[in-house]
Design a protein around this motif. Structure first.
Motif, PDB file in Angstrom:
ATOM      1  N   THR A   9      38.159  30.776  40.654  1.00 56.32           N
ATOM      2  CA  THR A   9      37.024  30.598  41.307  1.00 56.32           C
ATOM      3  C   THR A   9      37.296  31.386  42.539  1.00 56.32           C
ATOM      4  OG1 THR A   9      37.766  28.872  42.610  1.00 56.32           O
ATOM      5  CG2 THR A   9      36.765  28.335  40.462  1.00 56.32           C
ATOM      6  N   GLY A  10      36.253  31.490  43.321  1.00 57.56           N
ATOM      7  CA  GLY A  10      36.155  32.285  44.675  1.00 57.56           C
ATOM      8  C   GLY A  10      36.905  31.678  45.566  1.00 57.56           C
ATOM      9  N   ALA A  11      37.164  30.171  45.405  1.00 55.28           N
ATOM     10  CA  ALA A  11      38.228  29.445  46.246  1.00 55.28           C
ATOM     11  C   ALA A  11      39.638  29.869  46.394  1.00 55.28           C
ATOM     12  CB  ALA A  11      37.869  28.115  46.017  1.00 55.28           C
ATOM     13  N   ASP A  12      40.168  30.224  45.082  1.00 56.83           N
ATOM     14  CA  ASP A  12      41.455  30.674  44.749  1.00 56.83           C
ATOM     15  C   ASP A  12      41.679  32.018  44.840  1.00 56.83           C
ATOM     16  OD1 ASP A  12      40.606  31.331  42.402  1.00 56.83           O
ATOM     17  OD2 ASP A  12      41.524  29.720  41.185  1.00 56.83           O
ATOM     18  N   ARG A  13      40.789  32.872  45.894  1.00 58.66           N
ATOM     19  CA  ARG A  13      41.151  34.590  45.743  1.00 58.66           C
ATOM     20  C   ARG A  13      42.617  34.665  46.535  1.00 58.66           C
ATOM     21  NH1 ARG A  13      35.033  36.375  47.125  1.00 58.66           N
ATOM     22  NH2 ARG A  13      34.235  36.063  45.083  1.00 58.66           N
ATOM     23  N   LEU A  14      42.997  35.722  46.479  1.00 62.91           N
ATOM     24  CA  LEU A  14      44.068  36.107  46.968  1.00 62.91           C
ATOM     25  C   LEU A  14      43.709  36.438  48.534  1.00 62.91           C
ATOM     26  CD1 LEU A  14      45.531  38.925  44.521  1.00 62.91           C
ATOM     27  CD2 LEU A  14      46.247  36.526  44.950  1.00 62.91           C
ATOM     28  N   ALA A  15      44.735  36.457  49.445  1.00 61.58           N
ATOM     29  CA  ALA A  15      44.451  36.434  50.619  1.00 61.58           C
ATOM     30  C   ALA A  15      43.921  37.870  51.249  1.00 61.58           C
ATOM     31  CB  ALA A  15      45.717  36.134  51.564  1.00 61.58           C
ATOM     32  N   ARG A  16      44.588  38.911  50.280  1.00 66.86           N
ATOM     33  CA  ARG A  16      44.541  40.258  50.595  1.00 66.86           C
ATOM     34  C   ARG A  16      43.033  40.690  50.027  1.00 66.86           C
ATOM     35  NH1 ARG A  16      47.978  45.085  47.876  1.00 66.86           N
ATOM     36  NH2 ARG A  16      46.424  46.972  48.478  1.00 66.86           N
ATOM     37  N   THR A  17      42.378  41.596  50.824  1.00 62.47           N
ATOM     38  CA  THR A  17      41.032  42.230  50.270  1.00 62.47           C
ATOM     39  C   THR A  17      41.431  43.590  49.808  1.00 62.47           C
ATOM     40  OG1 THR A  17      39.730  40.956  51.971  1.00 62.47           O
ATOM     41  CG2 THR A  17      38.910  42.947  51.132  1.00 62.47           C
ATOM     42  N   PHE A  18      40.716  43.721  48.709  1.00 66.04           N
ATOM     43  CA  PHE A  18      41.048  45.101  47.986  1.00 66.04           C
ATOM     44  C   PHE A  18      39.752  45.818  48.172  1.00 66.04           C
ATOM     45  CE2 PHE A  18      43.914  42.115  46.222  1.00 66.04           C
ATOM     46  CZ  PHE A  18      45.041  42.838  46.248  1.00 66.04           C
ATOM     47  N   THR A  19      39.799  47.158  48.744  1.00 63.19           N
ATOM     48  CA  THR A  19      38.500  47.736  49.097  1.00 63.19           C
ATOM     49  C   THR A  19      38.204  49.288  48.276  1.00 63.19           C
ATOM     50  OG1 THR A  19      39.636  48.833  50.857  1.00 63.19           O
ATOM     51  CG2 THR A  19      38.211  46.547  51.192  1.00 63.19           C
ATOM     52  N   GLU A  31      43.688  46.829  40.995  1.00 60.71           N
ATOM     53  CA  GLU A  31      44.526  46.811  42.124  1.00 60.71           C
ATOM     54  C   GLU A  31      44.709  44.991  42.348  1.00 60.71           C
ATOM     55  OE1 GLU A  31      43.374  48.938  45.160  1.00 60.71           O
ATOM     56  OE2 GLU A  31      44.230  50.767  44.420  1.00 60.71           O
ATOM     57  N   GLU A  32      43.498  44.643  42.377  1.00 63.35           N
ATOM     58  CA  GLU A  32      43.346  43.303  42.576  1.00 63.35           C
ATOM     59  C   GLU A  32      44.107  42.442  41.385  1.00 63.35           C
ATOM     60  OE1 GLU A  32      41.636  38.940  42.394  1.00 63.35           O
ATOM     61  OE2 GLU A  32      41.767  40.627  40.945  1.00 63.35           O
ATOM     62  N   MET A  33      43.891  42.809  40.223  1.00 67.24           N
ATOM     63  CA  MET A  33      44.432  42.161  38.963  1.00 67.24           C
ATOM     64  C   MET A  33      46.001  42.060  39.039  1.00 67.24           C
ATOM     65  SD  MET A  33      43.869  40.250  36.536  1.00 67.24           S
ATOM     66  CE  MET A  33      41.993  40.309  36.418  1.00 67.24           C
ATOM     67  N   ALA A  34      46.396  43.366  39.349  1.00 68.64           N
ATOM     68  CA  ALA A  34      47.906  43.367  39.408  1.00 68.64           C
ATOM     69  C   ALA A  34      48.617  42.406  40.556  1.00 68.64           C
ATOM     70  CB  ALA A  34      48.423  44.796  39.757  1.00 68.64           C
ATOM     71  N   ALA A  35      47.827  42.372  41.705  1.00 67.71           N
ATOM     72  CA  ALA A  35      48.405  41.514  42.648  1.00 67.71           C
ATOM     73  C   ALA A  35      48.162  40.077  42.062  1.00 67.71           C
ATOM     74  CB  ALA A  35      47.816  41.446  43.770  1.00 67.71           C
ATOM     75  N   ARG A  36      46.987  39.617  41.426  1.00 65.82           N
ATOM     76  CA  ARG A  36      46.734  38.346  41.063  1.00 65.82           C
ATOM     77  C   ARG A  36      48.024  37.967  40.055  1.00 65.82           C
ATOM     78  NH1 ARG A  36      42.089  34.859  40.504  1.00 65.82           N
ATOM     79  NH2 ARG A  36      41.103  36.357  41.842  1.00 65.82           N
ATOM     80  N   LEU A  37      48.120  38.672  38.844  1.00 71.41           N
ATOM     81  CA  LEU A  37      49.233  38.633  38.011  1.00 71.41           C
ATOM     82  C   LEU A  37      50.447  38.442  38.387  1.00 71.41           C
ATOM     83  CD1 LEU A  37      47.774  40.902  34.925  1.00 71.41           C
ATOM     84  CD2 LEU A  37      47.713  38.281  35.026  1.00 71.41           C
ATOM     85  N   ALA A  38      50.914  38.942  39.584  1.00 70.81           N
ATOM     86  CA  ALA A  38      52.103  38.763  40.321  1.00 70.81           C
ATOM     87  C   ALA A  38      52.361  37.455  40.829  1.00 70.81           C
ATOM     88  CB  ALA A  38      52.183  39.726  41.343  1.00 70.81           C
ATOM     89  N   HIS A  41      31.907  43.252  41.528  1.00 70.55           N
ATOM     90  CA  HIS A  41      32.620  42.329  41.436  1.00 70.55           C
ATOM     91  C   HIS A  41      33.884  42.455  42.184  1.00 70.55           C
ATOM     92  CE1 HIS A  41      30.057  42.171  37.806  1.00 70.55           C
ATOM     93  NE2 HIS A  41      30.028  40.844  37.793  1.00 70.55           N
ATOM     94  N   VAL A  42      34.452  41.316  42.558  1.00 68.17           N
ATOM     95  CA  VAL A  42      35.756  41.491  43.568  1.00 68.17           C
ATOM     96  C   VAL A  42      36.749  41.211  42.551  1.00 68.17           C
ATOM     97  CG1 VAL A  42      34.636  40.796  45.524  1.00 68.17           C
ATOM     98  CG2 VAL A  42      35.725  38.997  44.052  1.00 68.17           C
ATOM     99  N   SER A  43      36.657  40.782  41.335  1.00 69.71           N
ATOM    100  CA  SER A  43      38.022  40.499  40.460  1.00 69.71           C
ATOM    101  C   SER A  43      37.275  40.386  38.854  1.00 69.71           C
ATOM    102  CB  SER A  43      38.583  39.164  40.817  1.00 69.71           C
ATOM    103  OG  SER A  43      39.774  39.104  39.718  1.00 69.71           O
ATOM    104  N   PHE A  44      38.238  40.837  38.047  1.00 70.45           N
ATOM    105  CA  PHE A  44      37.796  40.839  36.838  1.00 70.45           C
ATOM    106  C   PHE A  44      38.196  39.379  36.135  1.00 70.45           C
ATOM    107  CE2 PHE A  44      38.932  45.481  35.988  1.00 70.45           C
ATOM    108  CZ  PHE A  44      37.786  45.768  35.629  1.00 70.45           C
ATOM    109  N   ALA A  45      38.770  38.491  37.090  1.00 70.48           N
ATOM    110  CA  ALA A  45      39.154  37.188  36.549  1.00 70.48           C
ATOM    111  C   ALA A  45      38.045  36.183  37.020  1.00 70.48           C
ATOM    112  CB  ALA A  45      40.448  36.640  37.467  1.00 70.48           C
ATOM    113  N   GLU A  46      36.998  36.579  37.748  1.00 68.70           N
ATOM    114  CA  GLU A  46      36.080  35.442  38.084  1.00 68.70           C
ATOM    115  C   GLU A  46      34.811  35.375  37.145  1.00 68.70           C
ATOM    116  OE1 GLU A  46      35.315  35.617  42.298  1.00 68.70           O
ATOM    117  OE2 GLU A  46      37.457  35.459  42.825  1.00 68.70           O
ATOM    118  N   PRO A  47      34.305  36.445  36.821  1.00 73.28           N
ATOM    119  CA  PRO A  47      33.026  36.345  35.992  1.00 73.28           C
ATOM    120  C   PRO A  47      33.203  35.705  34.491  1.00 73.28           C
ATOM    121  CG  PRO A  47      33.330  38.647  36.789  1.00 73.28           C
ATOM    122  CD  PRO A  47      34.723  37.841  36.902  1.00 73.28           C
ATOM    123  N   ALA A  48      32.154  35.111  34.102  1.00 79.49           N
ATOM    124  CA  ALA A  48      32.217  34.838  32.493  1.00 79.49           C
ATOM    125  C   ALA A  48      31.935  35.938  31.881  1.00 79.49           C
ATOM    126  CB  ALA A  48      31.239  33.616  32.506  1.00 79.49           C
TER     127      ALA A  48
END
Length: 295
Positions: free
Chosen positions: A184-194, A201-208, A149-156
């Motif tokens: 959704t995948g359409a509103d992902r952050l522009a930055r890629t986390f690898t 790290e993605e969740m910290a940026a998303r919550l910001a 998964h690329v984010s905790f925010a996207e799955p059910a």
């Protein structure tokens, strides 16, 4: 039924995770937010957090494995545990996973499945010996329950157990929950986390950027639906939007001082009843054994 001590011994040996970590879902972070129920949910359940007033929540997103050193790029089931903190000082918990169905009602079979899943050579034989688990496993594959998964925010996320909702008159309705993401995948952050901790790290940026919201839906049991089995499928069940869960911030680790935070699916409050689901009833004893090894 398998002894909880034996179950924890086998699971910890399978993952070879560090001492004093959770036996499962070892890697995770804590977050804070609120839950607000809908009026339709409040009409069916008298529990305090379903009254319609905003209720504080603690959320722990995690990966299912028992080794916290495994990188987030590794495919896994993800977990979302939610603790609802009621105004009277009590709390109740829901534990959910990205796989929509549970494969067995037998705790020992779950332990054996977990062990087999870590060895690709043994998994085909295990499934051949336990063919009734295949539908749940296939459902998980179709739902991408196990994924990188690329984010905790996207799955059910699916709390697998049914609970009895009691209204003001004591009328019971059996329900099953689903946490459905607004993201959704359409509103992902522009930055890629690898990196190995890319999910946190993605969740910290998303919550910001802003809050992360889930719709909380429930299935309402009807005739022929079994609330006492984790593997039962409620075909044709009516669905109801029960509320919205909004996560707003990452919390300092409450376990940093050595005291564990426990999410227990059998911790309920007035207005909610437990089913006789054998997996649900087994979990507190297994958690108690796991917690004893962490402290």
């Amino acid at each position: 039924m398998i002894d909880p001590i034996v179950a924890i011994d086998r699971l910890r040996a399978a993952f070879r995770g560090p001492a004093k970590h959770r036996t499962l879902h070892a890697k995770g972070r804590f977050y804070g937010g609120t839950f607000t129920a809908t009026t339709r949910a409040a009409a069916l359940c008298r529990a305090g957090h379903l009254s319609g007033a905003p209720t504080p929540v603690v959320v722990r997103w995690s990966s299912a494995g028992g080794n916290a050193d495994v990188p987030d790029t590794q495919p896994d089931i993800r977990g979302m545990a939610v603790k609802f903190r009621l105004a009277d000082g009590t709390s109740t918990d829901l534990l959910s996973q990205t796989s929509p169905r549970f494969p067995t009602d037998v705790p020992e079979e779950f332990v054996a499945l977990t062990q087999a899943s870590l060895d690709p050579r043994s998994m085909p034989l295990f499934l051949a010996q336990h063919p009734r688990m295949l539908p749940a496993i296939v459902a998980g594959i179709r739902a991408r329950g196990v994924a990188a998964h690329v984010s905790f925010a996207e799955p059910a996320y699916y709390p697998i157990h049914a609970y009895g909702w009691l209204d003001a008159e004591g009328t019971r309705t059996w329900v099953r929950y689903v946490f459905r993401p607004v993201a959704t995948g359409a509103d992902r952050l522009a930055r890629t986390f690898t990196g190995p901790d890319r999910l946190s790290e993605e969740m910290a940026a998303r919550l910001a950027r802003g809050p992360v919201t889930f719709e909380v839906w429930v299935q309402l049991a009807g005739p022929g639906h079994d609330p006492h089995s984790a593997v039962s499928v409620w075909k044709g069940a009516r669905k109801l939007l029960a509320g919205h869960l909004v996560v707003t911030e990452e919390l300092p680790d409450p376990e940093a001082g050595g005291s564990p935070t426990v999410f227990d699916p059998t911790r309920v409050v007035d207005g909610i009843e437990l089913s006789d689901d054998p997996i649900l009833r087994f979990r507190p004893s297994a958690y108690a054994e796991s917690i004893s090894r962490r402290v």
